[in-house]
Scaffold this active site. Structure first.
Site, short mmCIF file in Angstrom:
data_model
loop_
_atom_site.label_atom_id
_atom_site.label_comp_id
_atom_site.label_asym_id
_atom_site.label_seq_id
_atom_site.Cartn_x
_atom_site.Cartn_y
_atom_site.Cartn_z
N SER A 142 36.32 12.50 -102.27
CA SER A 142 34.87 12.79 -102.24
C SER A 142 34.10 11.63 -101.58
O SER A 142 33.10 11.86 -100.90
CB SER A 142 34.34 13.08 -103.64
OG SER A 142 34.36 11.94 -104.44
N ARG A 176 57.13 -2.89 -101.41
CA ARG A 176 55.67 -2.90 -101.20
C ARG A 176 55.34 -3.53 -99.84
O ARG A 176 54.46 -3.05 -99.12
CB ARG A 176 55.04 -3.72 -102.34
CG ARG A 176 53.58 -3.49 -102.55
CD ARG A 176 53.08 -4.16 -103.81
NE ARG A 176 53.33 -3.38 -105.01
CZ ARG A 176 52.63 -2.30 -105.38
NH1 ARG A 176 51.63 -1.88 -104.64
NH2 ARG A 176 52.91 -1.66 -106.48
N ARG A 193 46.52 2.01 -104.62
CA ARG A 193 47.69 1.15 -104.44
C ARG A 193 47.27 -0.31 -104.46
O ARG A 193 46.22 -0.65 -103.93
CB ARG A 193 48.36 1.44 -103.10
CG ARG A 193 48.99 2.78 -103.08
CD ARG A 193 50.19 2.90 -102.20
NE ARG A 193 51.01 1.74 -101.98
CZ ARG A 193 52.14 1.45 -102.62
NH1 ARG A 193 52.56 2.23 -103.59
NH2 ARG A 193 52.84 0.39 -102.31
N LEU A 248 47.56 -3.81 -102.93
CA LEU A 248 47.88 -4.22 -101.56
C LEU A 248 48.46 -5.63 -101.56
O LEU A 248 48.04 -6.48 -102.34
CB LEU A 248 46.60 -4.16 -100.72
CG LEU A 248 45.99 -2.77 -100.62
CD1 LEU A 248 44.56 -2.84 -100.13
CD2 LEU A 248 46.83 -1.88 -99.72
N HIS A 277 34.78 0.65 -106.34
CA HIS A 277 35.44 0.59 -107.66
C HIS A 277 34.50 1.20 -108.70
O HIS A 277 33.30 0.91 -108.71
CB HIS A 277 35.75 -0.86 -108.01
CG HIS A 277 36.46 -0.99 -109.33
ND1 HIS A 277 37.80 -0.73 -109.48
CD2 HIS A 277 35.98 -1.29 -110.56
CE1 HIS A 277 38.13 -0.89 -110.75
NE2 HIS A 277 37.04 -1.23 -111.43
N ASP A 327 40.10 -6.25 -107.22
CA ASP A 327 38.78 -5.87 -107.73
C ASP A 327 37.84 -7.07 -107.93
O ASP A 327 37.01 -7.08 -108.84
CB ASP A 327 38.90 -5.10 -109.06
CG ASP A 327 39.64 -3.79 -108.91
OD1 ASP A 327 39.62 -3.22 -107.80
OD2 ASP A 327 40.24 -3.33 -109.89
#
Ligand code: GAR
Length: 211
Positions: A17, A69, A95, A97, A113, A149
């Site tokens: 979205s 990863r 994911r 990073l 976030h 974050d």
């Protein structure tokens, strides 16, 4: 030859979205940029359907096929770089990073976030906000740095937490705000209107930028 404008690559894992909000804002506000590609780590991400309908190049890079990863992120970067993007947008890309990946795109990698950072970094933000009893919750758009974050904050929007809220009702109220602040922040980054000093980001308007 079509005019070459800066490219945006959007990474998703699910509904998309925010991807839709950005694609729509780009078209409706006639940004001098184009969404060149959408890459998902999940083949069943509903956002891919929307992007394909809009004629945007779509790719799936399933993380389960990567040996590590690091391998995943290197292949992801290879696919991103094929579009030479000015900006890489994480739009519900679920994911972690690698530092290598983050450094490669530092300054042009942006994320939304679903909390008022630094509160509720990580997962299940709406549930945790309800459990903590906060009266205000919201969304944060930030530049991505190697600390999860925690990058410099570009924009935030707060919403009230209501007495009868469930995780779903609170998530919906927050998401509505994400759709407002995220396109604006992506546009400002594209247009070179962010001034970053440490953790603080000043967002110039077009007039200030011209000075
Ligand atoms: C959004 O709420 C976004 O903030 C969140 O995932 C959702 C994606 O929705 N992102 C994160 O939790 C990243 N840590 P969408 O696919 O409908 O844009």
């Amino acid at each position: 030859m079509p005019e070459q404008v800066p490219s945006i690559v959007i990474l998703i894992s699910g509904t998309g979205s925010n991807l839709q909000a950005i694609v729509n804002a780009c078209a409706q506000q006639a940004w001098a940029a184009r969404v060149a590609a959408v890459i998902s780590n999940r083949a069943d991400a509903p956002g891919l359907g929307f992007a394909a309908e809009r004629g945007i190049a779509c790719e799936v890079l399933d993380h389960r096929d990567a040996p590590s990863r690091e391998d995943y992120d290197r292949e992801l970067a290879r696919r991103i770089d094929a579009h030479a993007p000015a900006v890489v947008v994480l739009a519900g890309f679920m994911r972690l990073l690698t530092p290598w990946f983050v450094q490669r795109y530092e300054g042009r990698l942006i994320n939304v976030h679903p909390s008022l950072l630094p509160a509720f970094a990580g997962l299940h933000t709406h549930r945790r906000a309800l459990e903590a009893g906060v009266k205000l919750h919201g969304a944060t758009v930030h530049l991505v740095t190697s600390e999860v974050d925690a990058g410099p904050i570009v924009a935030q929007a707060a919403v009230p937490v209501l007495d009868d809220d469930t995780e779903a009702s609170l998530a919906a109220r927050v998401l509505e705000q994400e759709h407002l602040i995220y396109p604006q922040a992506v546009r400002a980054l594209l247009e070179g209107r962010l001034r970053v000093q440490g953790q603080r980001v000043r967002v110039l308007d077009a007039v200030e930028q011209g000075r």
